[in-house]
Design an enzyme around this catalytic site. Structure first.
Site, short mmCIF file in Angstrom:
data_model
loop_
_atom_site.label_atom_id
_atom_site.label_comp_id
_atom_site.label_asym_id
_atom_site.label_seq_id
_atom_site.Cartn_x
_atom_site.Cartn_y
_atom_site.Cartn_z
CB ALA A 181 -0.88 -0.01 1.24
N GLY B 239 0.95 -5.20 1.08
CA GLY B 239 -0.13 -5.35 0.10
C GLY B 239 0.36 -5.98 -1.20
CD GLU C 41 -2.12 -7.89 2.73
OE1 GLU C 41 -1.80 -6.71 2.49
OE2 GLU C 41 -2.93 -8.22 3.61
CD GLU D 231 1.33 -5.53 5.59
OE1 GLU D 231 2.22 -6.33 5.96
OE2 GLU D 231 0.71 -5.66 4.51
C1 LIG Z 1 10.47 -1.32 -0.69
C2 LIG Z 1 11.73 -1.11 0.10
C3 LIG Z 1 12.28 -2.42 0.62
C4 LIG Z 1 12.77 -0.43 -0.81
O1 LIG Z 1 13.92 -0.14 -0.09
P1 LIG Z 1 15.10 0.75 -0.74
O2 LIG Z 1 16.15 0.86 0.30
O3 LIG Z 1 15.44 0.22 -2.06
O4 LIG Z 1 14.46 2.18 -1.02
P2 LIG Z 1 13.78 3.18 -0.03
O5 LIG Z 1 13.34 2.52 1.21
O6 LIG Z 1 14.64 4.38 0.11
O7 LIG Z 1 12.44 3.56 -0.81
C5 LIG Z 1 12.50 4.30 -2.02
C6 LIG Z 1 11.39 5.32 -2.02
O8 LIG Z 1 10.15 4.64 -2.05
C7 LIG Z 1 9.31 5.08 -0.99
N1 LIG Z 1 8.47 3.95 -0.58
C8 LIG Z 1 8.86 2.70 -0.37
N2 LIG Z 1 7.82 1.91 -0.06
C9 LIG Z 1 6.74 2.72 -0.10
C10 LIG Z 1 5.35 2.50 0.14
N3 LIG Z 1 4.87 1.28 0.44
N4 LIG Z 1 4.53 3.55 0.03
C11 LIG Z 1 4.99 4.77 -0.29
N5 LIG Z 1 6.30 5.05 -0.53
C12 LIG Z 1 7.15 4.03 -0.43
C13 LIG Z 1 10.29 5.50 0.09
O9 LIG Z 1 9.68 6.40 0.97
C14 LIG Z 1 11.37 6.16 -0.73
O10 LIG Z 1 10.90 7.44 -1.08
P3 LIG Z 1 11.90 8.67 -1.19
O11 LIG Z 1 11.03 9.83 -1.46
O12 LIG Z 1 12.62 8.75 0.13
O13 LIG Z 1 12.85 8.32 -2.29
C15 LIG Z 1 11.46 -0.19 1.29
O14 LIG Z 1 11.14 1.09 0.83
C16 LIG Z 1 10.34 -0.65 2.15
O15 LIG Z 1 10.53 -1.45 3.03
N6 LIG Z 1 9.13 -0.12 1.92
C17 LIG Z 1 7.97 -0.36 2.75
C18 LIG Z 1 7.33 -1.66 2.42
C19 LIG Z 1 6.14 -1.87 3.31
O16 LIG Z 1 6.21 -1.71 4.50
N7 LIG Z 1 5.01 -2.22 2.73
C20 LIG Z 1 3.78 -2.40 3.43
C21 LIG Z 1 2.92 -1.18 3.30
S1 LIG Z 1 1.45 -1.23 4.30
C22 LIG Z 1 0.43 -2.27 3.41
O17 LIG Z 1 0.80 -2.75 2.41
C23 LIG Z 1 -0.92 -2.46 4.00
C24 LIG Z 1 -1.65 -3.61 3.35
O18 LIG Z 1 -1.73 -4.71 4.19
C25 LIG Z 1 -3.00 -3.24 2.84
C26 LIG Z 1 -3.87 -2.60 3.82
C27 LIG Z 1 -5.27 -2.48 3.29
C28 LIG Z 1 -5.84 -1.26 3.85
C29 LIG Z 1 -7.25 -1.48 4.21
C30 LIG Z 1 -7.67 -0.26 4.93
C31 LIG Z 1 -8.63 -0.60 5.96
C32 LIG Z 1 -8.93 0.62 6.73
C33 LIG Z 1 -9.51 0.23 8.02
C34 LIG Z 1 -10.54 1.20 8.43
C35 LIG Z 1 -11.55 0.44 9.20
C36 LIG Z 1 -12.69 1.25 9.44
C37 LIG Z 1 -13.71 0.44 10.16
O19 LIG Z 1 -13.42 -0.51 10.86
O20 LIG Z 1 -14.86 0.82 10.02
#
Ligand SMILES: CC(C)(COP(=O)(O)OP(=O)(O)OC[C@H]1O[C@@H](n2cnc3c(N)ncnc32)[C@H](O)[C@@H]1OP(=O)(O)O)[C@@H](O)C(=O)NCCC(=O)NCCSC(=O)C[C@@H](O)CCCCCCCCCCCCC(=O)O
Length: 719
Positions: free
Chosen positions: A61, A100, A103, A123
């Site tokens: 996400a 995500g 997933e 997450e």
């Molecule tokens: C991916 C990496 C391993 C890469 O590492 P690397 O060292 O190569 O590079 P950087 O870390 O420097 O990253 C480069 C650049 O990219 C940006 N970035 C990386 N990942 C993301 C991201 N996921 N989103 C946005 N931006 C990202 C980073 O900031 C850098 O940017 P810059 O400007 O500095 O260059 C490493 O980056 C990494 O580990 N990333 C994170 C991976 C991660 O953690 N992923 C999980 C994300 S959370 C998720 O996926 C959630 C899911 O489970 C889906 C959820 C569903 C949501 C449903 C919502 C329900 C809401 C509930 C409300 C309920 C209400 C009710 O009950 O009524």
């Protein structure tokens, strides 16, 4: 945001296009929803391959969107549509499939991964849980114990491990999209029901209650008050006990609580702050993206005490050849034995050969002549360091960078004895240096952009979080620590016990209370620093040492303890009692209780009951207050830098974001009000006097932390 192409006649190739990591932003979700629907409705298409642009499948996400109201198609129904479709969908996983992203892949019917791909459900590290069906599909695929471990730790796994766990069906060294297409063609016409993970039951497990109770106990022990790991266990339990649809409801419910929590906000702040601190800049306009670091292939390390050994290990593990220097044969042999042991144990754990060929040991600085960079790690004594740097200046090539691992001495004074002040920077490691992730890169007023860039980049190569800091006593971390430590001993004077203070701080989330930390690192270290800074000297009455020094309140308790030979774990006695010298298990010591009572009586200090709230507020708000002063003095570029210093170097609980973020979360007016209160009560403690920046921020209506920099009045920024 998702491209559609038809290849090999009957395969639809859908490519996620959202650089750099193809995060599932609302535009990407829209793109996937539309292209999947197109593929399912196109009668020519018999199978679908899903991949990501630029060698990255998907980073999950879009974390930036969490702070905004939800828009666009939701992830859960999108993944469900893929799984429920009547055409096989194969995920081609290259680079990363995280959160995500994984997933999404679990909603596909097959998964092919490149050998170098990494996968995981991280997450929990963002204060969340995998809420796009991850907590329900993964246990059905791998079984409960594996899913529990992966989801509660957020650990990344390799493609090989994923294959072993059944998370992917095939691993290839070649082109992953080609391999996925080949697989797609080969499965056309096969029944899809067994491939729909949501329709399967979790593999049976004997003693289900026992497994979950043990998992819950483990996460509670490890998580220091973090909510997300606990919610992860509950969500996986739902997968084991409830039908899929009800499990999904539970997943959403738990996610709802996490999503709106302060902990999730703190952890997501840390994610971006960690990346922001790498983007350093100096007042002269030099910054991370316009300054070229040097290529460091060889390094020298002087001093093989605890710090030096850890630094050698860190450099060698980064593939750098190291010449390790000690002045005495006995110390050199000891250092050699320790360094070799650490590297061999590490290599054994990882099933590789220890890179011992990269180290040589020497008894003379002359051996450092040809190295690219030297890190000095001798005793914390200015005169000694100056002698070493003057010698290095004579011995080393003109171009060699000279770095000092001082924990707080003036880097510019050290640079001044060399022939190359622009090539001198501080590289302040934290003990044990091969384990701790923080590196403070201390930019002296004459350090060149190239030297700063090189130290920052070398830190990154060693796997450190490098933070550029200014050159002031104690830099950022230790300067702030002083207020925190002073408060903790003042609390002892006023009636608290070491274990009471430690318990309050550990309940707040610190890895270890301040007195346990002191015992671990050795109380004699601070004693020596206080002596050299003139706080302890011949004019101090040994039987009735003054409680006011250098014009402010001073607590002589730590000095009195050291005089009794209570130096902490190393002597078996410090603030706590240990079984023997070098023992690790801290036990409260009744002798300390008596010692504190006698002390209070002797000085006429009334002992009072001190609440947990007071312990935390006085220690933590004093720490943040000094942080505001650090910002005002231009010694850190922003609050993120301070917070990362504390998260990675001082055991600050990550789910509280760092001292500055915590202050913002508590509310700046409240922090100001409490500091004012404590300062009124203790006018002889200057660090409780609220900083001007804190007052200005409150006056400006407490703007979000990202805007604080605009309120800093520093006219002499060091960064
Ligand atoms: C991916 C990496 C391993 C890469 O590492 P690397 O060292 O190569 O590079 P950087 O870390 O420097 O990253 C480069 C650049 O990219 C940006 N970035 C990386 N990942 C993301 C991201 N996921 N989103 C946005 N931006 C990202 C980073 O900031 C850098 O940017 P810059 O400007 O500095 O260059 C490493 O980056 C990494 O580990 N990333 C994170 C991976 C991660 O953690 N992923 C999980 C994300 S959370 C998720 O996926 C959630 C899911 O489970 C889906 C959820 C569903 C949501 C449903 C919502 C329900 C809401 C509930 C409300 C309920 C209400 C009710 O009950 O009524």
């Amino acid at each position: 945001m998702a491209q559609y192409a038809r290849t090999k006649g009957s395969i639809a190739l859908i490519t996620l296009t959202n650089p750099p990591v193809n995060a599932l932003s609302s535009a990407v979700r829209k793109g996937i929803t539309e292209t999947v629907s197109r593929a399912l409705n196109d009668t020519q298409v018999k199978a679908v391959v899903l991949c990501g642009e630029n060698g990255q499948f998907c980073g999950g996400a879009d974390i930036k969107e969490f702070a905004k109201p939800m828009s666009g198609p939701a992830l859960v129904p999108m993944i469900h549509a893929i799984e429920a479709g009547e055409k096989p969908v194969v995920a081609a996983i290259e680079g990363i499939a995280l959160g995500g992203g994984l997933e999404l892949a679990l909603g596909c019917h097959y998964r092919v991964a490149h050998a170098k791909a990494r996968m995981g459900l991280p997450e929990v590290t963002l204060g969340l849980l995998p809420a796009a069906g991850g907590t329900q599909r993964l246990p059905r695929l791998t079984g409960i114990p594996t899913a529990l471990e992966l989801i509660t730790t957020g650990r990344h796994i390799t493609a090989q491990e994923a294959l072993k766990l059944g998370i992917v069906d095939k691993v290839t060294d070649g082109n992953v999209v080609d391999a996925a297409m080949e697989m797609a063609l080969s499965v056309i016409g096969r029944p899809l029901s067994p491939r729909r993970l949501s329709t399967l039951s979790t593999p049976p497990l004997a003693n289900l209650d026992g497994v979950f109770e043990a998992a819950m106990a483990q996460v509670k022990r490890r998580s220091r008050g973090a909510m997300a790991p606990v919610a992860c266990v509950k969500a996986v339990r739902a997968a084991a006990e409830l039908p899929y649809s009800q499990g999904m409801k539970r997943e959403l419910e738990l996610m709802g609580t996490l999503m709106s929590s302060g902990q999730a906000k703190a952890l997501q702040y840390c994610f971006f702050a960690q990346r922001a601190v790498g983007k350093w800049s100096l007042p002269n306009g030099a910054q991370w993206n316009n300054s070229r670091p040097r290529d460091i292939r060889t390094a020298g390390v002087i001093g093989l005490g605890t710090m030096g050994r850890g630094i050698v290990v860190s450099l060698v593990k980064a593939g750098i050849s190291v010449v390790a220097v000690e002045m005495e044969e006995k110390q050199l042999d000891l250092g050699r034995k320790e360094v070799t042991g650490i590297l061999e144990r590490d290599a054994k754990r990882r099933g590789v050969t220890a890179p011992l060929h990269l180290i040589s040991f020497a008894l003379s600085l002359q051996s450092l002549r040809g190295v690219d960079l030297v890190i000095e790690a001798v005793f914390e004594d200015m005169e000694l360091k100056k002698r070493v740097f003057a010698d290095l200046s004579r011995v080393c090539n003109q171009n060699t960078m000279l770095c000092t691992n001082t924990s707080g001495l003036d880097v510019d004074q050290i640079a001044s004895v060399t022939d190359r002040p622009p090539l001198v920077v501080g590289m302040h490691f934290f003990a044990p240096a091969h384990v701790m992730k923080l590196l403070e890169v201390v930019c002296g007023p004459r350090s060149s952009a190239e030297a700063v860039a090189t130290a920052m980049s070398l830190g990154k190569r060693m796997g450190k979080v490098s933070v550029a800091v200014g050159n002031c006593p104690g830099f950022v971390g230790n300067r702030m620590l002083k207020s925190y430590m002073d408060e903790s001993v003042f609390l002892l004077e006023e009636g608290a016990s070491p274990e009471q203070v430690d318990q309050a701080l550990e309940e707040f989330g610190f890895a270890l209370g301040i007195f346990k930390v002191g015992d671990l690192s050795g109380l004699d270290v601070g004693w020596r620093v206080r002596k050299s800074s003139g706080l302890i000297g011949p004019d101090v009455n040994p039987t009735f040492p003054s409680r006011v020094r250098q014009g402010r309140r001073y607590c002589p308790l730590p000095d009195l303890l050291c005089e009794q030979g209570r130096w902490g774990q190393k002597t078996g006695r410090g603030w706590y009692l240990y079984d023997s010298a070098g023992g690790r298990v801290a036990r409260p010591d009744p002798e300390i209780q008596r010692f504190l009572q006698d002390y209070r009586l002797r000085y006429g200090i009334p002992s009072r009951r001190i609440s947990e709230q007071e312990v935390v507020e006085r220690c933590v708000f004093a720490l943040a207050n000094e942080g505001f002063q650090v910002l005002e003095d231009g010694m850190a570029a922003g609050p993120e830098d301070i917070d990362m210093v504390y998260v990675f170097g001082y055991g600050w609980p990550r789910h509280r974001g760092g001292p500055m973020f915590h202050a913002a979360q508590v509310g700046l007016p409240r922090v100001l009000q409490r500091l004012e209160f404590y300062y009124r009560e203790n006018p002889d403690i200057p660090h409780l006097q609220p900083s001007a920046l804190l007052r200005r921020l409150v006056g400006a209506g407490s703007p979000p932390i990202q805007q604080w920099k605009q309120y800093i009045r520093s006219t002499h920024s060091q960064l």
